[in-house]
Design an enzyme around this catalytic site. Structure first.
Site, PDB file in Angstrom:
ATOM      1  N   SER A  21       0.833  -1.199   0.000  1.00 55.35           N
ATOM      2  CA  SER A  21       0.000   0.000   0.000  1.00 55.35           C
ATOM      3  C   SER A  21       0.877   1.263   0.000  1.00 55.35           C
ATOM      4  O   SER A  21       1.776   1.393  -0.825  1.00 55.35           O
ATOM      5  CB  SER A  21      -0.957  -0.056   1.190  1.00 55.35           C
ATOM      6  OG  SER A  21      -1.990   0.889   1.066  1.00 55.35           O
ATOM      7  N   ASP A  63     -10.090  -4.063  -5.294  1.00 57.95           N
ATOM      8  CA  ASP A  63      -9.436  -3.303  -4.226  1.00 57.95           C
ATOM      9  C   ASP A  63     -10.224  -2.023  -4.001  1.00 57.95           C
ATOM     10  O   ASP A  63     -10.331  -1.176  -4.882  1.00 57.95           O
ATOM     11  CB  ASP A  63      -7.998  -2.971  -4.625  1.00 57.95           C
ATOM     12  CG  ASP A  63      -7.191  -2.410  -3.473  1.00 57.95           C
ATOM     13  OD1 ASP A  63      -7.664  -1.444  -2.831  1.00 57.95           O
ATOM     14  OD2 ASP A  63      -6.094  -2.914  -3.216  1.00 57.95           O
ATOM     15  N   HIS A  92      -8.604  -4.743  -0.211  1.00 57.10           N
ATOM     16  CA  HIS A  92      -7.275  -4.207   0.079  1.00 57.10           C
ATOM     17  C   HIS A  92      -6.555  -4.975   1.186  1.00 57.10           C
ATOM     18  O   HIS A  92      -5.348  -5.225   1.089  1.00 57.10           O
ATOM     19  CB  HIS A  92      -7.384  -2.731   0.448  1.00 57.10           C
ATOM     20  CG  HIS A  92      -6.078  -2.013   0.426  1.00 57.10           C
ATOM     21  ND1 HIS A  92      -5.310  -1.885  -0.707  1.00 57.10           N
ATOM     22  CD2 HIS A  92      -5.376  -1.386   1.425  1.00 57.10           C
ATOM     23  CE1 HIS A  92      -4.208  -1.207  -0.431  1.00 57.10           C
ATOM     24  NE2 HIS A  92      -4.223  -0.905   0.859  1.00 57.10           N
TER      25      HIS A  92
END
Length: 294
Positions: free
Chosen positions: A102, A220, A275
Site C-alpha cells: 500500500s 481493491d 485491500h
C-alpha cells in the site's frame, strides 16, 4: 588417522552446506501500509511464510511510522526509513529485496530512488504508484475527510497540508493537474511530472533495480483507481490510461520504460481481493511474491 580425516571432511561438508543454505536467499525488507503496522500486516503472514518456503531468509520488518503516525509527510518517513535501510544494506553486500504494501510501496520507491542502493527486486503490493484519486472508508474513519473526492484538492493542494499529511503528497486529481504539479511535494517530482533537479538521481537509482513487481486488482476498494498499482491512472475524463501510455513512461522520466523494455517489470492482476486481503492471501504470495524472493 584416516577416520579422523573422514570425520573432518563430513564436518566441512556440513558447514559448507549450512553456509550455502543460509546465504542462498537475499534478505527481505518489509514495509507496512498507511494506518498499519509491521506486526499487524506481516507477523502472521510473510514473516511465517517466507522462512517456511525459503529457510534461513533474513527478514527486516520496518516498524517505523506505524498506525496514525503513518500520515506524516512522505519525505519525512523516507528519510528515517532510508537510514534504517542503509544499515541493513551495509550488512548484506549481496543485495536485498523490498516487499512493500500500500502506501509502503510509495515509501519504498522514494527510498530506492533517493539513495545509492543494492535492492535487487522491488515488490509493490497494491500500492498507488501513479497516485490516488478516491477516498477509502479507512481515511474517513481516521482523519474525517469530507466525502467528495472532487473537493479534496481544495484541502490537499496547499503548502501547509503537503507538509503535514502523507496522503496529500500523492493525491493526484486528474481534473486539477496544474495544481497537482504546483503543490505535490512527493509524487509529481518523483515521477518527473514536476521539474526537479533530483530527477537525474532518481532515475539513476531506480535503474539499479533488477526487477520491479507490480500487484493489484479490480476489487481493491482502497487504491483508486486500482490500476494505479500498475502505474495506470485516470485522464481528465476519468478514463483509465494504462502504464505504457502515461507521459512519464513514454518520456522515460524516471526509468520505468527502460526497465519495461528490458523485461524487468512484471505485473500481476488478481480478482476478488479487497485491500486487506493482499498480505493474507497465499495465492498472491505463491504466484507473485515467492518466485521473486531468490
Amino acid at each position: 588417522m584416516l577416520i579422523e580425516i573422514e570425520v573432518m571432511m563430513l564436518v566441512l561438508i556440513f558447514v559448507s552446506s549450512f553456509l550455502c543454505s543460509a546465504s542462498s536467499y537475499k534478505p527481505v525488507v518489509l514495509v507496512h501500509g498507511v494506518f498499519g503496522s509491521a506486526v499487524e500486516e506481516f507477523a502472521n503472514t510473510f514473516e511465517k511464510w517466507i522462512p517456511h518456503e525459503h529457510p534461513n531468509t533474513t527478514l527486516y520488518p520496518i516498524n517505523l511510522y506505524e498506525d496514525v503516525t503513518s500520515i506524516v509527510p512522505m519525505w519525512t518517513q523516507i528519510t528515517k526509513i532510508r537510514q534504517r535501510v542503509a544499515s541493513i544494506m551495509a550488512r548484506h553486500a549481496q543485495g536485498i529485496h523490498f516487499l512493500c504494501y500500500s502506501q509502503g510501496g510509495l515509501l519504498c520507491r522514494g527510498v530506492l530512488s533517493s539513495m545509492d542502493h543494492n535492492v535487487d527486486t522491488f515488490i509493490s503490493l497494491s500500492s498507488p504508484q501513479a497516485g490516488q484519486y478516491g477516498i477509502p472508508d479507512i481515511w474517513k474513519k481516521h482523519i474525517g475527510f469530507p466525502c467528495l473526492k472532487s473537493s479534496m484538492y481544495k484541502i490537499l493542494y496547499k503548502k501547509f497540508t503537503q507538509k503535514i499529511l502523507s496522503i496529500a503528497n500523492y493525491w493526484n486529481d486528474p481534473h486539477h493537474q496544474p495544481l497537482y504539479r504546483k503543490y505535490s511535494e512527493f509524487l509529481a517530482p518523483l515521477d518527473g511530472t514536476t521539474v526537479t533537479p533530483n530527477l537525474t538521481e532518481f532515475k539513476k537509482n531506480f535503474l539499479k533495480l533488477r526487477k520491479i513487481v507490480l500487484i493489484g486488482g479490480p476489487q481493491d476498494e482502497v487504491i483508486k483507481p486500482w490500476q494505479s498499482s500498475h502505474f495506470g491512472f485516470f485522464d481528465e475524463k476519468e478514463n483509465i490510461v494504462e502504464m505504457k501510455k502515461q507521459k512519464f513512461f513514454l518520456d522515460d522520466d524516471f526509468g520505468l520504460r527502460t526497465l519495461y523494455n528490458q523485461e524487468r517489470v512484471s505485473t500481476f492482476t488478481f480478482r476478488g481481493l479487497r485491500h486487506s486481503d493482499w498480505y493474507t492471501n497465499r495465492t498472491v504470495f505463491n504466484k507473485s511474491i515467492l518466485p521473486f524472493l531468490t
